[in-house]
Design a protein around this motif. Structure first.
Motif, PDB file in Angstrom:
ATOM      1  N   PHE A  17      42.246   0.383  21.025  1.00 33.85           N
ATOM      2  CA  PHE A  17      43.480  -0.375  21.215  1.00 33.85           C
ATOM      3  C   PHE A  17      43.860  -1.185  19.972  1.00 33.85           C
ATOM      4  CE2 PHE A  17      42.182   0.552  25.543  1.00 33.85           C
ATOM      5  CZ  PHE A  17      43.390   0.967  26.088  1.00 33.85           C
ATOM      6  N   ASP A  18      43.041  -1.130  18.920  1.00 33.19           N
ATOM      7  CA  ASP A  18      43.413  -1.778  17.669  1.00 33.19           C
ATOM      8  C   ASP A  18      44.677  -1.108  17.138  1.00 33.19           C
ATOM      9  OD1 ASP A  18      41.245  -3.453  17.813  1.00 33.19           O
ATOM     10  OD2 ASP A  18      40.005  -2.262  16.448  1.00 33.19           O
ATOM     11  N   TYR A  19      45.538  -1.867  16.522  1.00 32.69           N
ATOM     12  CA  TYR A  19      46.821  -1.323  16.072  1.00 32.69           C
ATOM     13  C   TYR A  19      47.179  -1.705  14.639  1.00 32.69           C
ATOM     14  CZ  TYR A  19      48.328  -6.042  17.136  1.00 32.69           C
ATOM     15  OH  TYR A  19      48.449  -7.400  17.164  1.00 32.69           O
ATOM     16  N   GLU A  20      46.414  -2.577  14.009  1.00 33.50           N
ATOM     17  CA  GLU A  20      46.769  -3.074  12.685  1.00 33.50           C
ATOM     18  C   GLU A  20      46.824  -1.980  11.623  1.00 33.50           C
ATOM     19  OE1 GLU A  20      44.285  -4.327  14.545  1.00 33.50           O
ATOM     20  OE2 GLU A  20      44.963  -6.325  15.086  1.00 33.50           O
ATOM     21  N   HIS A  21      46.120  -0.881  11.842  1.00 35.29           N
ATOM     22  CA  HIS A  21      46.080   0.209  10.871  1.00 35.29           C
ATOM     23  C   HIS A  21      47.324   1.089  10.918  1.00 35.29           C
ATOM     24  CE1 HIS A  21      44.758   1.941  14.631  1.00 35.29           C
ATOM     25  NE2 HIS A  21      45.058   3.124  14.139  1.00 35.29           N
ATOM     26  N   LEU A  22      48.133   0.913  11.946  1.00 38.06           N
ATOM     27  CA  LEU A  22      49.322   1.755  12.117  1.00 38.06           C
ATOM     28  C   LEU A  22      50.493   1.236  11.290  1.00 38.06           C
ATOM     29  CD1 LEU A  22      49.191   2.181  15.993  1.00 38.06           C
ATOM     30  CD2 LEU A  22      48.622   3.906  14.276  1.00 38.06           C
ATOM     31  N   PRO A  23      51.443   2.124  10.974  1.00 41.97           N
ATOM     32  CA  PRO A  23      52.676   1.650  10.342  1.00 41.97           C
ATOM     33  C   PRO A  23      53.387   0.651  11.266  1.00 41.97           C
ATOM     34  CG  PRO A  23      52.530   4.047  10.235  1.00 41.97           C
ATOM     35  CD  PRO A  23      51.414   3.577  11.125  1.00 41.97           C
ATOM     36  N   THR A  24      54.145  -0.233  10.680  1.00 41.45           N
ATOM     37  CA  THR A  24      54.793  -1.317  11.421  1.00 41.45           C
ATOM     38  C   THR A  24      55.605  -0.802  12.608  1.00 41.45           C
ATOM     39  OG1 THR A  24      54.907  -2.584   9.384  1.00 41.45           O
ATOM     40  CG2 THR A  24      56.303  -3.319  11.188  1.00 41.45           C
ATOM     41  N   ASP A  25      56.336   0.285  12.432  1.00 39.22           N
ATOM     42  CA  ASP A  25      57.169   0.817  13.512  1.00 39.22           C
ATOM     43  C   ASP A  25      56.351   1.275  14.718  1.00 39.22           C
ATOM     44  OD1 ASP A  25      59.559   0.388  12.167  1.00 39.22           O
ATOM     45  OD2 ASP A  25      59.548   2.373  11.245  1.00 39.22           O
ATOM     46  N   SER A  30      52.253   0.015  20.094  1.00 39.76           N
ATOM     47  CA  SER A  30      50.814  -0.037  20.334  1.00 39.76           C
ATOM     48  C   SER A  30      50.341  -1.436  20.712  1.00 39.76           C
ATOM     49  CB  SER A  30      50.072   0.463  19.092  1.00 39.76           C
ATOM     50  OG  SER A  30      48.709   0.603  19.350  1.00 39.76           O
ATOM     51  N   ARG A  31      50.958  -2.448  20.136  1.00 38.09           N
ATOM     52  CA  ARG A  31      50.563  -3.834  20.413  1.00 38.09           C
ATOM     53  C   ARG A  31      50.728  -4.178  21.902  1.00 38.09           C
ATOM     54  NH1 ARG A  31      53.952  -6.616  17.201  1.00 38.09           N
ATOM     55  NH2 ARG A  31      52.506  -6.482  15.459  1.00 38.09           N
ATOM     56  N   LEU A  32      51.731  -3.627  22.544  1.00 34.34           N
ATOM     57  CA  LEU A  32      51.934  -3.884  23.976  1.00 34.34           C
ATOM     58  C   LEU A  32      50.713  -3.457  24.788  1.00 34.34           C
ATOM     59  CD1 LEU A  32      55.589  -2.540  24.217  1.00 34.34           C
ATOM     60  CD2 LEU A  32      54.884  -4.947  24.189  1.00 34.34           C
TER      61      LEU A  32
END
Length: 75
Positions: A17-25, A30-32
Motif C-alpha cells: 500500500f506504499d505509494y510514494e514511489h509512484l508518479p504524482t498522478d 493509491s493514497r486513498l
C-alpha cells in the motif's frame, strides 16, 4: 506503511500500500487505499480475515491505479 510490529503475513501485504514511489498522478488514487488500509490496521487485530480483507483492498487499489493510468494515457 509501517507494519513491522504485525504478524508477518499482515506486514507482507501492508507494504504494497506504499505509494510514494509512484508518479504524482497515480499517488492521488493509491493514497486513498493506503489511508483505508492504515485505518484498518489501526483498529483490527491480525488474523486471516484482516489479511483477506487487505488482499482484496489491494486488488481494488491495483484496478483503480490501472484505471487512472489508462485515463492519463487517453488524455
Amino acid at each position: 506503511m509501517d507494519a513491522t510490529d504485525r504478524h508477518p503475513s499482515t506486514a507482507r501485504i501492508a507494504r504494497y500500500f506504499d505509494y510514494e514511489h509512484l508518479p504524482t498522478d497515480l499517488q492521488t488514487v493509491s493514497r486513498l487505499f493506503h489511508d483505508l488500509a492504515q485505518e484498518l490496521l489501526d483498529i483490527l487485530p491480525d488474523g486471516p480475515e484482516l489479511t483477506a480483507g487487505l488482499r482484496r483492498l489491494l486488488e481494488a487499489k491495483d484496478c483503480a491505479v490501472r484505471a487512472r493510468l489508462d485515463a492519463l494515457r487517453e488524455a
